[in-house]
Design a protein around this motif. Sequence first.
Motif, PDB file in Angstrom:
ATOM      1  N   SER A   3      -4.000  -1.895 -13.902  1.00 55.38           N
ATOM      2  CA  SER A   3      -3.088  -0.876 -13.396  1.00 55.38           C
ATOM      3  C   SER A   3      -2.634  -0.005 -14.559  1.00 55.38           C
ATOM      4  O   SER A   3      -2.780  -0.384 -15.727  1.00 55.38           O
ATOM      5  CB  SER A   3      -1.867  -1.544 -12.752  1.00 55.38           C
ATOM      6  OG  SER A   3      -1.086  -2.186 -13.752  1.00 55.38           O
ATOM      7  N   TYR A 288      -4.396   5.057  -6.245  1.00 51.62           N
ATOM      8  CA  TYR A 288      -5.504   4.180  -5.867  1.00 51.62           C
ATOM      9  C   TYR A 288      -5.116   2.703  -5.761  1.00 51.62           C
ATOM     10  O   TYR A 288      -5.955   1.867  -5.461  1.00 51.62           O
ATOM     11  CB  TYR A 288      -6.654   4.331  -6.870  1.00 51.62           C
ATOM     12  CG  TYR A 288      -7.106   5.764  -7.027  1.00 51.62           C
ATOM     13  CD1 TYR A 288      -7.665   6.454  -5.953  1.00 51.62           C
ATOM     14  CD2 TYR A 288      -6.955   6.436  -8.237  1.00 51.62           C
ATOM     15  CE1 TYR A 288      -8.067   7.776  -6.086  1.00 51.62           C
ATOM     16  CE2 TYR A 288      -7.361   7.758  -8.379  1.00 51.62           C
ATOM     17  CZ  TYR A 288      -7.912   8.417  -7.299  1.00 51.62           C
ATOM     18  OH  TYR A 288      -8.304   9.725  -7.427  1.00 51.62           O
ATOM     19  N   TYR A 289      -3.854   2.384  -6.029  1.00 49.68           N
ATOM     20  CA  TYR A 289      -3.374   1.010  -5.922  1.00 49.68           C
ATOM     21  C   TYR A 289      -2.266   0.952  -4.887  1.00 49.68           C
ATOM     22  O   TYR A 289      -1.484   1.895  -4.726  1.00 49.68           O
ATOM     23  CB  TYR A 289      -2.846   0.515  -7.278  1.00 49.68           C
ATOM     24  CG  TYR A 289      -3.938   0.312  -8.304  1.00 49.68           C
ATOM     25  CD1 TYR A 289      -4.532  -0.938  -8.472  1.00 49.68           C
ATOM     26  CD2 TYR A 289      -4.374   1.370  -9.093  1.00 49.68           C
ATOM     27  CE1 TYR A 289      -5.542  -1.120  -9.413  1.00 49.68           C
ATOM     28  CE2 TYR A 289      -5.383   1.202 -10.023  1.00 49.68           C
ATOM     29  CZ  TYR A 289      -5.969  -0.051 -10.180  1.00 49.68           C
ATOM     30  OH  TYR A 289      -6.973  -0.225 -11.101  1.00 49.68           O
ATOM     31  N   GLU A 290      -2.178  -0.152  -4.187  1.00 47.97           N
ATOM     32  CA  GLU A 290      -1.154  -0.317  -3.168  1.00 47.97           C
ATOM     33  C   GLU A 290       0.235  -0.167  -3.786  1.00 47.97           C
ATOM     34  O   GLU A 290       0.526  -0.753  -4.825  1.00 47.97           O
ATOM     35  CB  GLU A 290      -1.292  -1.693  -2.504  1.00 47.97           C
ATOM     36  CG  GLU A 290      -0.368  -1.876  -1.311  1.00 47.97           C
ATOM     37  CD  GLU A 290      -0.588  -3.202  -0.602  1.00 47.97           C
ATOM     38  OE1 GLU A 290       0.207  -3.517   0.300  1.00 47.97           O
ATOM     39  OE2 GLU A 290      -1.548  -3.921  -0.953  1.00 47.97           O
ATOM     40  N   SER A 291       1.061   0.634  -3.155  1.00 49.39           N
ATOM     41  CA  SER A 291       2.427   0.902  -3.640  1.00 49.39           C
ATOM     42  C   SER A 291       2.418   1.457  -5.058  1.00 49.39           C
ATOM     43  O   SER A 291       3.351   1.232  -5.837  1.00 49.39           O
ATOM     44  CB  SER A 291       3.286  -0.370  -3.574  1.00 49.39           C
ATOM     45  OG  SER A 291       3.329  -0.878  -2.262  1.00 49.39           O
ATOM     46  N   LYS A 469       3.832   9.761  -1.621  1.00 47.81           N
ATOM     47  CA  LYS A 469       3.351   8.975  -0.487  1.00 47.81           C
ATOM     48  C   LYS A 469       2.319   9.766   0.327  1.00 47.81           C
ATOM     49  O   LYS A 469       1.260   9.241   0.693  1.00 47.81           O
ATOM     50  CB  LYS A 469       4.524   8.558   0.403  1.00 47.81           C
ATOM     51  CG  LYS A 469       4.143   7.537   1.453  1.00 47.81           C
ATOM     52  CD  LYS A 469       5.369   7.029   2.191  1.00 47.81           C
ATOM     53  CE  LYS A 469       4.970   5.993   3.248  1.00 47.81           C
ATOM     54  NZ  LYS A 469       6.145   5.494   4.007  1.00 47.81           N
ATOM     55  N   GLU A 473      -1.836   9.158   0.837  1.00 50.37           N
ATOM     56  CA  GLU A 473      -2.503   9.125   2.145  1.00 50.37           C
ATOM     57  C   GLU A 473      -3.701  10.067   2.170  1.00 50.37           C
ATOM     58  O   GLU A 473      -4.781   9.716   2.661  1.00 50.37           O
ATOM     59  CB  GLU A 473      -1.517   9.529   3.244  1.00 50.37           C
ATOM     60  CG  GLU A 473      -0.443   8.487   3.545  1.00 50.37           C
ATOM     61  CD  GLU A 473       0.565   8.997   4.566  1.00 50.37           C
ATOM     62  OE1 GLU A 473       0.320  10.080   5.153  1.00 50.37           O
ATOM     63  OE2 GLU A 473       1.600   8.332   4.762  1.00 50.37           O
ATOM     64  N   ASN A 476      -6.724   9.076  -0.240  1.00 51.95           N
ATOM     65  CA  ASN A 476      -7.481   7.905   0.198  1.00 51.95           C
ATOM     66  C   ASN A 476      -8.043   8.024   1.613  1.00 51.95           C
ATOM     67  O   ASN A 476      -8.658   7.083   2.118  1.00 51.95           O
ATOM     68  CB  ASN A 476      -6.603   6.654   0.104  1.00 51.95           C
ATOM     69  CG  ASN A 476      -6.306   6.281  -1.331  1.00 51.95           C
ATOM     70  OD1 ASN A 476      -7.198   5.931  -2.088  1.00 51.95           O
ATOM     71  ND2 ASN A 476      -5.045   6.382  -1.727  1.00 51.95           N
TER      72      ASN A 476
END
Length: 759
Positions: A3, A288-291, A469, A473, A476
Amino acid sequence: MLSIKNINTEYDVRDGLCEIINKLHEEGPVDSKVLESLTYYKIFHPIIFREYEEKILSVLGLFYKNIKPNDLFAFLLSGVGETHKKQYREYLTPVQASVRNAIEDQQFVSISAPTSAGKSFSLRDYIYEIEGDSVIVVPSRALIAEYIKTIRERFKNDKSVMISSFVDCVFKIRKLRRIFVLTPERARELFSENLNLNISLFFFDEAQVSEEKERGVIFDVLVRRVQKFFPNAKLIFAHPFVDNPSAQIKKHSMDEGKSYSRSYPHSTVGKAFIYGHANKEDYYFSPYYESGHLIRNSIKLDEKFESVAFNGEMSVLVFVSKSSIYRGDFIKDFRKYVDKFNVVKDKNAVKIISQVEELLGANETNHRSNLVGLLRKGVVIHHGSVPLDVRFLIEDFIRAGFAKICFATSTLAQGINMPFDIVWLDNMRMQGISEEDKALAFKNLIGRSGRLSKELKFDFGYVYTKNPKLLIERVNSSFSLSEISILDQEVDEVTDEKELISSILDGSFNNEFNLPMSKVERLSSQESIENIKLILELVYVGGFGEKLFGSNNKQNRVRLKDALFNVYCISLGRELFDGETNVFNTAIDIFILVIQGRSFKEIVGIRYNNISRRGEARTSFARFSQPANKLPDSSLVNSFSLFKSDVRVKDVSYDAIVFDTYDYMDTVISFSLSDVLMGAFSIYHNFTKDNNALKMIELLKYGTNDTTHTLLLRYGFPPDEIKELTEYIDSITEDNIIFKPDVLNGSEQVKELVEWYLP
């Protein structure tokens, strides 16, 4: 992959970089996370990164950046680049080489790749080498200009290749290979039997336009007609960020045994993403990473990013809405930086600014232009309604490095090669019906971040947002083409394209008049014939314009407008709504000024004086004027004005009228009305053999009946240069153009324009 938090704090940076190099060597640059990791390694650990940069460029396939490698690993990989160089005479990347192999081997090719992958370069390079005529189809006139500039530079010493932005066959005395660069609308003229073209390749760039409701119809109609009229030609489709480019092959029933399709996720330019938090701090984050946008997963910048972005040393694309440009409030949050910029002093920049001022008819007294005023500070306004010649100059201004800020709409997302150091998302409102459409436009837009240079370095850019946010969206999300052509989908009964679609599907489209047969039948009616007869009488009987121009002929101009209106309504088979009627009437008013010989800036000045009630009290309000809009448009039921009813005449924007006038000339007259009206006069000539009908077609197409002027336009000379060039013409026909000897004593501009045409 680590990360960005770990990249910033990782103790052994070298291990991390070696892991990335191995991954790139095995898989290629197919993972956006890898490019992002490289970006943050370069930002956070620049000294160590430099040790590995040569290897990184090699595994990215950027062989042209390092043709004499010092590193052993880079030297071994350079053999791939040398192989491409021997085969294609260029240092192609693996993606470019793959695309080149495909188009040499197959008749139908559909590929997708990110903006920076260089797909168009491979295709252009192939076009340079093949025999036969070629057609490049692009969605906008701005892209036409970019392609023509690039191709003309490539062929500047080759007088056997003619590059044209419209369909014509002049200069017949030379045995020419022709390359046409056209929009789908202009490409309709390729199917005339008189042209005798030998087209071996069609290249459809930005082919995702096929998914748009209105332009998709025109695009798919063109593809179907190309298949019918040129069955042996290669058809190449290129898109950005499309998951299933094979859909173009399927929707048009192309032979899959002669086809190749592939989506290349490869990229070579990195991105660093930054967001402005509600706590007034700015953070690096990863989409590209969750949250990835949460503070715990982000890295706070040491200073506000805007202080770096707007220091005048970096180029920044600020994405704004077109409505904010018309209102003038787009600059509100950036005024404090613009005011600190020094006035541009470079002589080349000043020359461009003077040319823009001249084209717009702007001045500091009566026609004050905010566009010109900002340009003097190195600040650019760019959108689809900026007049094309001005847009070209603005783009030259940007490419030369004079632009500190460019306020732009999504026009810059449409494939134009105009990279910036930073893309600053002032808003995230994208054009498009579906979220998929908006996400694709968004990816194209942020693709302008980062310049792929020729230097021995890894290139990256910055993207700034206040809404991480939504950015995540859209970054991705995926975009897929429909495997069913818009022509084969169910058509709403009231759609304005229904008649065109039906005529293509049932074979009743009339190629001679370039109209559906049902329209031809309506335009052949006695009512239509009588109106056309009146139009020709008003324009030509007694001498061109004798019954039309001047203060004494106002009533005749009204009669002309009414007759043209009647013909257009007959072609549609319905009456126009109030909003459509206003647009039509304004378009004809402007058309009359055009054929009277008025220049663009003169027309803008006339409209500005009228709308701003020049000479009246400055406390009065702006006069009504319906904004330009494509026709027909059955949603344009009501009237509404370009300026709100409470706008004082002193606050009427000169630039807004410039933009609106250009839209009327480009979108309404050239795009919406010309084809139908030219078809109507062709039908009339077919019945009556009245040569005035042919002259009217010429007038609609070129804005003049002066034979020398129309031929110069057909030879590809810019409209603004025609008057000066006419002085140097010895003789001109469709077969040949001969200049007087003293043309070489003309201005540098004239000599540059005529050089290719000289023996």
